[in-house]
Design a protein around this motif. Structure first.
Motif, mmCIF file in Angstrom:
data_model
loop_
_atom_site.group_PDB
_atom_site.id
_atom_site.type_symbol
_atom_site.label_atom_id
_atom_site.label_comp_id
_atom_site.label_asym_id
_atom_site.label_seq_id
_atom_site.Cartn_x
_atom_site.Cartn_y
_atom_site.Cartn_z
ATOM 1 N N THR A 5 -52.502 69.524 26.196
ATOM 2 C CA THR A 5 -53.880 69.422 26.676
ATOM 3 C C THR A 5 -54.618 70.739 26.505
ATOM 4 O OG1 THR A 5 -53.230 67.747 28.272
ATOM 5 C CG2 THR A 5 -55.319 68.863 28.666
ATOM 6 N N THR A 9 -57.974 71.305 24.361
ATOM 7 C CA THR A 9 -59.209 71.833 24.944
ATOM 8 C C THR A 9 -59.722 73.021 24.151
ATOM 9 O OG1 THR A 9 -58.510 71.128 27.151
ATOM 10 C CG2 THR A 9 -60.225 72.809 27.031
ATOM 11 N N GLU A 13 -63.267 73.350 21.934
ATOM 12 C CA GLU A 13 -64.210 74.438 22.178
ATOM 13 C C GLU A 13 -64.505 75.201 20.890
ATOM 14 O OE1 GLU A 13 -62.343 76.735 25.205
ATOM 15 O OE2 GLU A 13 -62.955 75.403 26.854
#
Length: 591
Positions: A5, A9, A13
């Motif tokens: 995860t 993430t 970004e």
């Protein structure tokens, strides 16, 4: 193994940052995908990114450009450190039931390379695939990995160029980007020059760290007010600009200015304290004829001076009575004509040197105006008016002739391979005779074509008129150099590489200034150097002022530079004395 995860993430970004910089568009990678299709003789090629789905942003071939992540081989590729090859997807248990294999595309062979950023984030893939079984050699595997590296370099360059267009403190446009936007704007425009009232006191009493936070807050408020109305920029210090393209309505401009003053007046909370500032605004309009960005800013500056003299929190509109002397475009144009008739224009020459040993390779011819009683006037004060005046064509031919004459003299004096760089005005292409003019001058001064290099701006390089590109192509075929000036500062410099017949890039001095301290500027220079090698272009770096900058460029394999470290723009006598006749030279050039 599935991505964690945290990795997911971070990847999203990073992808979002690239997208915000415009670094993930189809046009950015089209050359690379087309090149891969030719090199590998492959019907299907794509650059893809993996977010919620697999998405091919640039492709060669007819296939579905968006699929579920679990249905594509690229999901495995993006987890790999090296090129991932599937010799026969039809029998590979991981993929044989994939829609890409069982469906209309009938994929059998696949090879993909991960796109890994310099920080190690995996954002996508460069992949090739075919409905036929294929063999894939070690050399081909290496080449696919190299092309994937080119994709990442293109993304990095686009991101760094985007960041270079912004003010580092506030995130607003910086002065250079604003000026380019103004140059591309229409005939009608409004410029609001905003100066903070009381900011000096904040800096003096609370320190620069608090002052910076105040500027950031003001920048955020300006961006909010300007959104949907115009562009917000920071010029430097506590001076800001809001520029509105397409409107020269003084009432609308005043209304916008008053909203800005209202927003800035609201308290700024910092560390539990409330600070209150005011602002004064100078407004200038462009409604009739063309006013250069420099002149429009000058008009607004005069109006701002008037506003501050009248008390804080005021908005003043520029009018001619604010000028202590006539510097509007019409009078400058008349003064330029008088100066031409009075032989007040001269050429200075800034040496271009070999970074390895400081030896002379050539020079850039730079126009100077010797104004009566005032000395030399900087080109920025008049070049915008000159290039739009009737004098520009005559001036351009004179500069070209003088450059050829001086190149011949330098070669005669002993600089046998001397090259003269001459800047062109856009108007010089209008008559469609520039190649004939250049050929005639080369013959007149008995110069080989490579003794001359013509520098063009991005505006010229990207002009859609076919006669401009045709003339540049003819000049390049003749052997004359074509250089793109101030590379990296424009909105579409990368596009110019694809469309303009170039032989050289000149890196803008704004990127060189920070290479000793700025990782972003170093990355930009590195990317440009690799880019020139990929496009088989020569490279000159402008604005080299310190030995540390020169050493950095030498380490990166850069060959040519110019800047104050070596010499400022010199009168012809100084150029010949210092660089040919063995006069005193800067100590850095001695060894």
């Amino acid at each position: 193994m599935a991505l964690t995860t945290d990795c997911e993430t971070i990847r999203q970004e990073v992808l979002a940052a690239y997208r915000a910089a415009g670094a993930t568009g189809e046009d950015d990678f089209l050359q690379i995908t087309e090149l891969a299709a030719r090199i590998f003789d492959m019907p299907n090629v794509c650059v893809s990114f993996v977010d919620e789905t697999w998405h091919a942003v640039s492709r060669v071939g007819d296939f579905v450009s968006r699929n579920r992540r679990e249905d594509v081989m690229c999901t495995v590729t993006i987890e790999s450190d090296e090129v991932f090859v599937v010799p026969d997807a039809g029998i590979d248990p991981r993929f044989r039931n994939s829609p890409l294999v069982k469906g209309a595309n009938g994929v059998r062979f696949y090879a993909g390379a991960p796109l890994i950023t310099p920080e190690g984030t995996r954002v996508g893939t460069l992949c090739i695939f075919d409905s036929r079984l294929r063999t894939f050699s070690r050399e081909q595997t290496s080449m696919l990995g190299t092309l994937a590296g080119f994709v990442v370099e293109r993304m990095e360059l686009r991101r760094h160029l985007h960041d270079a267009n912004l003010d580092a403190l506030t995130g607003l446009l910086n002065r250079q980007t604003l000026q380019r936007a103004m140059e591309h704007a229409g005939d009608e425009a409004t410029l609001l020059l905003v100066d903070l009232d009381g900011f000096k006191e904040v800096n003096d009493t609370l320190g620069h760290a608090v002052g910076d936070r105040v500027l950031q807050a003001v920048g955020t408020r300006l961006a909010t007010v300007a959104e949907g109305n115009g562009l917000a920029a920071r010029l430097g210090g506590d001076e800001f600009v809001v520029f509105v393209d397409g409107s020269a309505d003084p009432l609308a401009g005043r209304g916008l200015a008053e909203r800005i003053i209202e927003h800035i007046c609201e308290p700024i909370a910092i560390d539990g304290e409330e600070l209150r500032l005011g602002s004064s605004i100078g407004m200038a309009l462009r409604s009739e004829g063309r006013i250069s960005p420099v002149q429009l800013l000058g008009n607004a500056d005069l109006a701002l001076y008037s506003a501050k003299a009248d008390g804080r929190g005021r908005v003043h509109l520029f009018n001619q009575s604010m000028r202590s002397r006539a510097i509007d475009r019409g009078n400058v144009a008349l003064e330029l004509e008088d100066a031409w008739e009075s032989n007040e224009f001269v050429m200075h020459y800034q040496p271009q040197v070999n970074l390895a040993d400081g030896s002379l390779l050539g020079a850039e011819a730079l126009l100077r105006w010797k104004y009566p009683y005032q000395g030399f006037i900087a080109p920025a004060a008049f070049i915008g008016v000159l290039e739009k005046s009737a004098l520009a064509e005559r001036m351009g031919e004179w500069i070209l002739r003088d450059g050829c004459r001086q190149a011949k003299r330098m070669r005669t004096l002993g600089a046998s391979d001397f090259r003269m760089a001459v800047n062109l005005f856009g108007i010089q292409f209008r008559a469609r005779t520039l190649p004939d003019q250049v050929e005639r001058l080369l013959g007149e001064f008995d110069l080989p074509p490579d003794a001359l290099e013509l520098e063009v701006t991005e505006t010229i390089a990207l002009d859609r008129q076919t006669h401009i590109k045709q003339q540049l192509e003819t000049l390049k075929e003749m052997g004359v150099g074509i250089a793109l000036d101030d590379f990296g500062t424009g909105f579409a410099s990368l596009s110019a590489l694809r469309t303009c017949p170039l032989t050289r890039l000149k890196v803008d001095r704004s990127f060189v200034r920070g290479i000793e301290t700025s990782e972003a500027d170093r990355a930009i220079i590195d990317s440009v150097i690799r880019l020139t090698k990929g496009f088989d272009l020569d490279l000159t770096v402008e604005g080299v002022e310190t030995e540390a900058q020169a050493a950095f460029l030498r380490e990166r394999g850069c060959r040519e530079a110019q800047g104050f470290l070596y010499a400022k723009a010199l009168p012809v006598a100084d150029l010949e004395r210092d660089w040919i006749a063995g006069g005193e030279r800067p100590h850095e050039l001695a060894g």
